[in-house]
Design a protein around this motif. Structure first.
Motif, mmCIF file in Angstrom:
data_model
loop_
_atom_site.group_PDB
_atom_site.id
_atom_site.type_symbol
_atom_site.label_atom_id
_atom_site.label_comp_id
_atom_site.label_asym_id
_atom_site.label_seq_id
_atom_site.Cartn_x
_atom_site.Cartn_y
_atom_site.Cartn_z
ATOM 1 N N LYS A 1 -25.775 13.522 -2.640
ATOM 2 C CA LYS A 1 -25.508 14.762 -3.377
ATOM 3 C C LYS A 1 -24.020 15.034 -3.479
ATOM 4 O O LYS A 1 -23.538 15.545 -4.502
ATOM 5 C CB LYS A 1 -26.220 15.930 -2.680
ATOM 6 N N ASP A 2 -23.257 14.687 -2.418
ATOM 7 C CA ASP A 2 -21.821 14.947 -2.432
ATOM 8 C C ASP A 2 -21.009 13.715 -2.810
ATOM 9 O O ASP A 2 -19.796 13.670 -2.579
ATOM 10 C CB ASP A 2 -21.367 15.513 -1.085
ATOM 11 N N GLY A 3 -21.663 12.697 -3.373
ATOM 12 C CA GLY A 3 -20.935 11.579 -3.961
ATOM 13 C C GLY A 3 -20.683 10.383 -3.074
ATOM 14 O O GLY A 3 -19.990 9.438 -3.490
ATOM 15 N N VAL A 4 -21.234 10.358 -1.865
ATOM 16 C CA VAL A 4 -21.077 9.186 -1.001
ATOM 17 C C VAL A 4 -22.039 8.090 -1.465
ATOM 18 O O VAL A 4 -23.213 8.353 -1.728
ATOM 19 C CB VAL A 4 -21.349 9.543 0.475
ATOM 20 N N VAL A 5 -21.535 6.865 -1.555
ATOM 21 C CA VAL A 5 -22.324 5.748 -2.083
ATOM 22 C C VAL A 5 -22.714 4.793 -0.959
ATOM 23 O O VAL A 5 -21.861 4.330 -0.195
ATOM 24 C CB VAL A 5 -21.538 4.984 -3.157
ATOM 25 N N ALA A 6 -24.012 4.518 -0.859
ATOM 26 C CA ALA A 6 -24.535 3.514 0.065
ATOM 27 C C ALA A 6 -24.941 2.295 -0.749
ATOM 28 O O ALA A 6 -25.518 2.422 -1.834
ATOM 29 C CB ALA A 6 -25.727 4.055 0.844
ATOM 30 N N VAL A 7 -24.652 1.106 -0.227
ATOM 31 C CA VAL A 7 -24.969 -0.129 -0.940
ATOM 32 C C VAL A 7 -25.688 -1.105 -0.030
ATOM 33 O O VAL A 7 -25.536 -1.079 1.203
ATOM 34 C CB VAL A 7 -23.705 -0.814 -1.511
ATOM 35 N N ALA A 8 -26.481 -1.985 -0.647
ATOM 36 C CA ALA A 8 -27.102 -3.111 0.047
ATOM 37 C C ALA A 8 -26.399 -4.374 -0.430
ATOM 38 O O ALA A 8 -26.310 -4.625 -1.639
ATOM 39 C CB ALA A 8 -28.593 -3.184 -0.253
ATOM 40 N N VAL A 9 -25.879 -5.161 0.505
ATOM 41 C CA VAL A 9 -25.061 -6.325 0.174
ATOM 42 C C VAL A 9 -25.603 -7.554 0.894
ATOM 43 O O VAL A 9 -25.967 -7.480 2.083
ATOM 44 C CB VAL A 9 -23.585 -6.096 0.593
ATOM 45 N N ASP A 10 -25.663 -8.690 0.176
ATOM 46 C CA ASP A 10 -25.985 -9.946 0.859
ATOM 47 C C ASP A 10 -24.790 -10.889 0.752
ATOM 48 O O ASP A 10 -23.791 -10.575 0.094
ATOM 49 C CB ASP A 10 -27.273 -10.575 0.324
ATOM 50 N N ARG A 11 -24.904 -12.027 1.416
ATOM 51 C CA ARG A 11 -23.798 -12.983 1.433
ATOM 52 C C ARG A 11 -24.304 -14.345 0.989
ATOM 53 O O ARG A 11 -25.334 -14.820 1.485
ATOM 54 C CB ARG A 11 -23.194 -13.081 2.845
ATOM 55 N N ASP A 12 -23.578 -14.936 0.055
ATOM 56 C CA ASP A 12 -23.920 -16.269 -0.450
ATOM 57 C C ASP A 12 -25.360 -16.331 -0.941
ATOM 58 O O ASP A 12 -26.012 -17.375 -0.832
ATOM 59 C CB ASP A 12 -23.678 -17.337 0.623
ATOM 60 N N GLY A 13 -25.867 -15.203 -1.457
ATOM 61 C CA GLY A 13 -27.215 -15.184 -2.009
ATOM 62 C C GLY A 13 -28.321 -15.329 -0.991
ATOM 63 O O GLY A 13 -29.444 -15.709 -1.344
ATOM 64 N N ASP A 14 -28.060 -14.990 0.288
ATOM 65 C CA ASP A 14 -29.075 -15.198 1.326
ATOM 66 C C ASP A 14 -30.177 -14.135 1.320
ATOM 67 O O ASP A 14 -31.177 -14.268 2.027
ATOM 68 C CB ASP A 14 -28.428 -15.275 2.709
ATOM 69 N N GLU A 15 -30.004 -13.051 0.520
ATOM 70 C CA GLU A 15 -30.983 -11.967 0.426
ATOM 71 C C GLU A 15 -31.279 -11.319 1.773
ATOM 72 O O GLU A 15 -32.322 -10.688 1.959
ATOM 73 C CB GLU A 15 -32.271 -12.437 -0.250
ATOM 74 N N LYS A 16 -30.371 -11.476 2.705
ATOM 75 C CA LYS A 16 -30.454 -10.770 3.984
ATOM 76 C C LYS A 16 -29.598 -9.508 3.828
ATOM 77 O O LYS A 16 -28.421 -9.479 4.195
ATOM 78 C CB LYS A 16 -29.951 -11.642 5.128
#
Length: 245
Positions: A62-77
């Motif tokens: 609501k106050d503009g903080v962004v959460a992201v999901a990130v993987d490395r080298d396409g490992d989908e972890k």
């Protein structure tokens, strides 16, 4: 043929638009070759915060903080972070499924295998404390769908043809869509007045839009067609939905 394949692989996309604070429009794009979070401020497009790895999903509080999901080298972890001047780790152990911000934006709900290799339990990250707490044990595959004043809605998947919606509130986990046999129940959306809408094919051949009274558990179809409803949204007094023709 080789040229055709290369042309197909070079096609870029922009997906998952969401409105952020200050009128920013966020979206995911792989125009650089690796999917990142971009924004449009009305005059320019730019990467919001370059990260090492691929951004698979994101949520804006609501106050503009962004959460992201990130993987490395396409490992989908998938690993969860908050974006700022630096990446702030939320959960990097196991495999994590990004969920939903609390209505006031102070906490982030998600599911993760951080404590069990095959079970996506329910967790919360509180920004003020910077700590992760497990809220409920849920075996198998579980996805946080929404966090509203009614509580945290979670869909549990037995298979891709059988799912159940749970509501976590005041420390208790309540199964909302008890059923026998296979039935899909997913995409819950709280609409106020103690009622929620969701997608289901319970007692029917196709997926439709249903409404549930959260106090009694009683429900009824609002949209029931001879084809599947794939998604829906609520716009003022209108229910908007798309169907698979």
């Amino acid at each position: 043929m080789e040229l055709l394949v290369r042309r197909v692989l070079s096609v870029r996309s922009a997906t998952a638009p969401r409105l952020g604070a200050g009128g920013l429009v966020f979206y995911l794009s792989d125009v650089t070759g690796v999917q990142q979070l971009w924004f449009f401020d009305g005059s320019r497009h730019d990467v919001y915060a370059p990260v090492e790895g691929r951004v698979g999903d994101y949520r804006v509080s609501k106050d503009g903080v962004v959460a992201v999901a990130v993987d490395r080298d396409g490992d989908e972890k998938w690993r969860l972070y908050l974006l700022g001047d630096d990446l702030m780790e939320v959960s990097a152990e196991g495999v994590n499924s990004l969920g939903a911000w609390s209505p006031d934006g102070s906490a982030l709900a998600f599911t993760s295998t951080r404590d069990s290799p095959s079970d996506f339990h329910l967790y919360v990250y509180r920004r003020g404390e910077g700590e992760v707490e497990r809220l409920a044990e849920l075996g198998g595959i579980n996805v946080v769908e929404e966090w509203s004043e009614a509580g945290i809605f979670v869909t549990h998947y037995e298979t891709n043809l059988d799912s159940t919606i749970y509501l976590f509130r005041d420390g208790e986990l309540k199964e909302l869509t008890k059923h026998s046999g296979e039935a899909l129940n997913f995409s819950p959306r709280y609409v106020g007045g103690g009622k929620a809408l969701f997608l289901t094919n319970a007692d029917w051949e196709y997926v439709g839009v249903a409404q549930m009274d959260l106090a009694t558990g009683s429900w009824k179809y609002l949209v029931q067609l001879d084809r599947d409803v794939e998604r829906f949204d609520v716009w003022g007094n209108y229910l908007v939905f798309s169907v698979n023709e």
